[in-house]
Design a protein around this motif. Structure first.
Motif, PDB file in Angstrom:
ATOM      1  N   GLY A  73     127.444  13.767 -41.144  1.00 10.98           N
ATOM      2  CA  GLY A  73     128.224  15.010 -40.933  1.00 10.98           C
ATOM      3  C   GLY A  73     128.620  15.476 -39.219  1.00 10.98           C
ATOM      4  N   LEU A  74     128.313  14.376 -38.481  1.00 12.24           N
ATOM      5  CA  LEU A  74     128.787  14.466 -37.154  1.00 12.24           C
ATOM      6  C   LEU A  74     130.353  14.735 -36.670  1.00 12.24           C
ATOM      7  CD1 LEU A  74     127.625  14.609 -34.379  1.00 12.24           C
ATOM      8  CD2 LEU A  74     127.828  11.920 -34.217  1.00 12.24           C
ATOM      9  N   LEU A  75     131.258  14.021 -37.616  1.00  8.82           N
ATOM     10  CA  LEU A  75     132.564  14.315 -37.348  1.00  8.82           C
ATOM     11  C   LEU A  75     132.891  15.770 -37.536  1.00  8.82           C
ATOM     12  CD1 LEU A  75     133.858  10.657 -38.057  1.00  8.82           C
ATOM     13  CD2 LEU A  75     133.636  11.782 -35.835  1.00  8.82           C
ATOM     14  N   ASP A  76     132.504  16.082 -39.072  1.00  8.36           N
ATOM     15  CA  ASP A  76     132.805  17.417 -39.351  1.00  8.36           C
ATOM     16  C   ASP A  76     132.429  18.387 -38.443  1.00  8.36           C
ATOM     17  OD1 ASP A  76     133.933  16.361 -41.587  1.00  8.36           O
ATOM     18  OD2 ASP A  76     132.259  16.612 -43.196  1.00  8.36           O
ATOM     19  N   HIS A  77     131.002  18.229 -37.848  1.00  8.48           N
ATOM     20  CA  HIS A  77     130.495  19.021 -36.760  1.00  8.48           C
ATOM     21  C   HIS A  77     131.671  19.281 -35.716  1.00  8.48           C
ATOM     22  CE1 HIS A  77     127.797  21.193 -34.408  1.00  8.48           C
ATOM     23  NE2 HIS A  77     127.943  20.194 -33.486  1.00  8.48           N
ATOM     24  N   ALA A  78     131.836  17.936 -35.220  1.00 15.76           N
ATOM     25  CA  ALA A  78     132.868  17.972 -34.106  1.00 15.76           C
ATOM     26  C   ALA A  78     133.982  18.724 -34.277  1.00 15.76           C
ATOM     27  CB  ALA A  78     132.983  16.388 -33.588  1.00 15.76           C
ATOM     28  N   VAL A 107     135.693  16.869 -22.686  1.00 16.93           N
ATOM     29  CA  VAL A 107     135.355  16.006 -23.346  1.00 16.93           C
ATOM     30  C   VAL A 107     133.748  15.937 -23.764  1.00 16.93           C
ATOM     31  CG1 VAL A 107     135.466  13.515 -24.330  1.00 16.93           C
ATOM     32  CG2 VAL A 107     137.080  14.408 -22.806  1.00 16.93           C
ATOM     33  N   PRO A 108     133.193  17.121 -24.382  1.00 18.89           N
ATOM     34  CA  PRO A 108     131.936  17.302 -24.513  1.00 18.89           C
ATOM     35  C   PRO A 108     131.222  16.363 -25.570  1.00 18.89           C
ATOM     36  CG  PRO A 108     132.884  18.968 -25.513  1.00 18.89           C
ATOM     37  CD  PRO A 108     133.995  18.078 -24.892  1.00 18.89           C
ATOM     38  N   PRO A 109     129.944  16.250 -25.506  1.00 16.25           N
ATOM     39  CA  PRO A 109     129.157  15.516 -26.541  1.00 16.25           C
ATOM     40  C   PRO A 109     129.736  15.986 -27.984  1.00 16.25           C
ATOM     41  CG  PRO A 109     127.734  16.663 -25.377  1.00 16.25           C
ATOM     42  CD  PRO A 109     128.892  16.721 -24.740  1.00 16.25           C
ATOM     43  N   LEU A 110     129.727  14.981 -28.964  1.00 11.05           N
ATOM     44  CA  LEU A 110     129.771  15.336 -30.230  1.00 11.05           C
ATOM     45  C   LEU A 110     128.832  16.148 -30.919  1.00 11.05           C
ATOM     46  CD1 LEU A 110     131.017  11.923 -31.969  1.00 11.05           C
ATOM     47  CD2 LEU A 110     132.500  13.882 -30.883  1.00 11.05           C
ATOM     48  N   ILE A 111     127.661  16.493 -30.400  1.00  8.89           N
ATOM     49  CA  ILE A 111     126.678  17.371 -30.870  1.00  8.89           C
ATOM     50  C   ILE A 111     126.518  18.851 -30.277  1.00  8.89           C
ATOM     51  CG2 ILE A 111     124.859  15.511 -31.185  1.00  8.89           C
ATOM     52  CD1 ILE A 111     123.512  16.031 -28.483  1.00  8.89           C
ATOM     53  N   LEU A 112     127.572  19.049 -29.247  1.00 13.75           N
ATOM     54  CA  LEU A 112     127.785  20.496 -28.826  1.00 13.75           C
ATOM     55  C   LEU A 112     127.774  21.315 -29.944  1.00 13.75           C
ATOM     56  CD1 LEU A 112     128.686  21.416 -25.994  1.00 13.75           C
ATOM     57  CD2 LEU A 112     130.816  21.934 -26.954  1.00 13.75           C
ATOM     58  N   SER A 113     126.851  22.500 -29.582  1.00 14.63           N
ATOM     59  CA  SER A 113     126.886  23.855 -30.348  1.00 14.63           C
ATOM     60  C   SER A 113     127.976  24.607 -30.235  1.00 14.63           C
ATOM     61  CB  SER A 113     125.414  24.412 -30.409  1.00 14.63           C
ATOM     62  OG  SER A 113     125.243  24.940 -28.905  1.00 14.63           O
ATOM     63  N   ARG A 114     128.042  25.670 -31.179  1.00 10.79           N
ATOM     64  CA  ARG A 114     128.816  26.727 -30.869  1.00 10.79           C
ATOM     65  C   ARG A 114     128.463  27.495 -29.867  1.00 10.79           C
ATOM     66  NH1 ARG A 114     132.313  29.324 -35.032  1.00 10.79           N
ATOM     67  NH2 ARG A 114     133.036  27.741 -36.549  1.00 10.79           N
TER      68      ARG A 114
END
Length: 97
Positions: free
Chosen positions: A1-6, A70-77
């Motif tokens: 789900g990393l891409l959907d999260h990003a 270009v933040p990391p893909l795990i960045l939160s809202r």
């Protein structure tokens, strides 16, 4: 789900930046895909990289007038909102110079 999260957090970040900067005539465009965001300004903005770093935010400037995130893909809202809270005042102050 990393891409959907990003994609989700990226859309949130881009929308927040567009909303915060839309009234400023010195901002030409806020664009991006996923978490890779570009903010095109009407004048060269290389000095913003150091100002952002001094404020605790790592950005880059490309094409002389585009602020690139270009933040990391795990960045939160919440972290995206923090980026907006730091970056928008820096851009607004810079464009008033």
């Amino acid at each position: 789900g990393l891409l959907d999260h990003a994609a989700d957090v990226g859309a949130h970040l881009k929308g927040a930046l567009q909303q915060a900067l839309s009234a400023n005539p010195g901002v030409r465009e806020v664009r991006g895909q996923g978490l890779m965001i570009g903010i095109e300004l009407a004048k060269p903005c290389g000095v913003l990289a150091q100002r952002a770093l001094d404020a605790g935010l790592l950005i880059s400037v490309t094409a002389d007038s585009v602020v690139r995130l270009v933040p990391p893909l795990i960045l939160s809202r919440a972290e995206a909102d923090e980026i907006v809270a730091i970056l928008v005042p820096l851009i607004e102050a810079f464009l008033k110079e």
